[in-house]
Design an enzyme around this catalytic site. Structure first.
Site, mmCIF file in Angstrom:
data_model
loop_
_atom_site.group_PDB
_atom_site.id
_atom_site.type_symbol
_atom_site.label_atom_id
_atom_site.label_comp_id
_atom_site.label_asym_id
_atom_site.label_seq_id
_atom_site.Cartn_x
_atom_site.Cartn_y
_atom_site.Cartn_z
ATOM 1 N N CYS A 1 0.836 -1.205 0.000
ATOM 2 C CA CYS A 1 0.000 0.000 0.000
ATOM 3 C C CYS A 1 0.876 1.263 0.000
ATOM 4 O O CYS A 1 1.759 1.413 0.848
ATOM 5 C CB CYS A 1 -0.939 0.004 1.201
ATOM 6 S SG CYS A 1 -1.969 1.483 1.208
ATOM 7 N N GLY B 1 -1.515 -6.117 -11.751
ATOM 8 C CA GLY B 1 -1.209 -4.809 -12.322
ATOM 9 C C GLY B 1 -1.613 -4.718 -13.775
ATOM 10 O O GLY B 1 -1.257 -5.592 -14.579
#
Ligand SMILES: Cc1cc2nc3c(=O)[nH]c(=O)nc-3n(C[C@H](O)[C@H](O)[C@H](O)COP(=O)(O)O)c2cc1C
Length: 380
Positions: A121, A227
């Site tokens: 994160c 991703g």
């Protein structure tokens, strides 16, 4: 030499692999396409929709170990699950081995089938307090933290990381080898660094290098690529380029749970308008079931409705009304009225080039601010 036709066929072959079951410790997952933990998004209603459309595994959004250990109300609420969720993952981040270990023990006792440690994160608040991608900086410490988590549960344990903290400090191979040594069963790599925005494409070679280093330590570790998986074909490319065992879909699932139907080999990733209407209405029903027929429930649906408002002729006109929709009843009315204006078998994206679709889709305009997984971190 591999020609482009052979490459295309190979990509199709690995895409088909993603629809096959995956044995994850004692858990038999129906396929290898997972929904990522998504802060403010992967709540019970959205998880149910993605599960029903085929997601092989779903996760509760990232929780803060600190908030969990002080039994923060909002964090405890985030632990709720629907009875239909037979296999559910949960993700936690924390600033040190002790707090990660105690929170993993708690999550283990709360009967989540699998636990993930967030080490990716990028949010300032999260990183500033030593959580999330701050953990990527020191490989020895990272290894201690994963080992502490390992000691706290016998359930399947995974770690989600990025390539490194900055472009000058890419340490994915050292970190993934450490994660494998510490005993994680699964590893997800988001192929960006902490400082990369979504404008930077994921590095598939970076992900591949991380997987290779982990496999050199533990050939059985399960590898998940993450991703830029915005459409089903991207997952095939990810698998082909990285040799991953599965994929984790993030922004690509926003307003687009049908991506899981395609990855599961069970249908098109582009719904007809009739399917669109049925799914959006079902999502609203699940919101009502979970949050009640309240203004808060309506407010919580708004971002989903904005994401759903894409890919059909004139649908962008709904965005303004969705943005302020006051009730679930009104949201249902707008959805059904819109669906009536089109032939029921019209498929999303028909007659529109993919690039035009992408440029009009709000999730492609997201910047890093949304990639945050804040949860109740600030409140503990
Ligand atoms: C709204 C939003 C919330 C997110 N929350 C989390 C989270 O709670 N935990 C996590 O590991 N990653 C979180 N992420 C990051 C994604 O899982 C993923 O790693 C990242 O978006 C890259 O994948 P993509 O390019 O396919 O979107 C979040 C991303 C978004 C857009």
């Amino acid at each position: 030499m591999v020609d482009s036709r052979q490459l295309r066929e190979y990509v199709l072959f690995v895409s088909a692999m993603l629809s096959t079951p995956l044995q994850y410790g004692p858990l038999t997952l129906r396929n290898r396409a997972f929904l990522a933990p998504l802060a403010g998004v992967s709540d019970v209603p959205f998880r149910r929709i993605c599960q029903e459309l085929g997601a092989g595994l779903t996760f509760v959004e990232m929780l803060s170990a600190i908030a969990l250990l002080v039994q923060n109300d909002r964090t405890i609420q985030m632990l709720s699950r629907h009875p239909s969720e037979k296999i559910l993952g949960v993700q936690v981040t924390g600033p040190d081995a002790d707090r990660i270990q105690r929170s993993v023990r708690l999550l283990d006792q709360s009967h989540f089938e699998t636990i993930d440690i967030n080490m990716g994160c990028p949010a300032r608040k999260v990183v500033g307090s030593g959580n999330g991608s701050a953990l990527l900086k020191d490989t020895a410490r990272l290894e201690d933290i994963v080992a502490a988590a390992r000691a706290a549960t016998t359930r399947p344990l995974s770690v989600k990381i990025r390539l490194g903290f900055t472009a000058d400090a890419i340490n994915v191979e050292a970190n993934t080898a450490a994660i494998a040594r510490a005993g994680a069963d699964m590893l997800t790599i988001h192929g960006r660094t902490r400082e990369d925005t979504y404008a930077i494409r994921v590095s598939l070679p970076g992900i591949a290098a991380g997987f290779a280093a982990a496999r050199a330590v533990n050939p059985k570790i399960i590898t998940i690529g993450n991703g830029d998986l915005m459409e089903a074909a991207d997952a095939g490319k990810m698998a082909q380029a990285t040799g991953c065992d599965g994929v984790m879909v993030s922004r690509g699932a926003l307003g687009n749970p049908w991506i899981f139907r395609a990855l599961a080999g069970e249908g098109s990733e582009d719904p007809t308008i009739a399917e669109w209407e049925e799914t959006v209405l079902r999502h609203l029903d699940y919101h009502e079931e979970h949050y009640g027929d309240t203004e808060i429930a309506a407010r919580l649906t708004r971002k989903h409705l904005l994401w759903y408002a894409s890919g059909f002729p004139h649908i962008h006109r709904l965005r303004e009304v969705f943005n302020t929709v006051p009730s679930l009843a009104e949201a249902r009315r707008i959805v059904s009225e819109f669906a009536k204006t089109l032939p029921s078998d019209l498929r999303r994206g028909e007659d529109l080039p993919r690039e035009a679709l992408a440029s009009a889709d709000p999730k492609y305009q997201m910047d890093r601010q949304l990639d945050r997984g804040v949860g109740a971190l600030g409140e503990a």
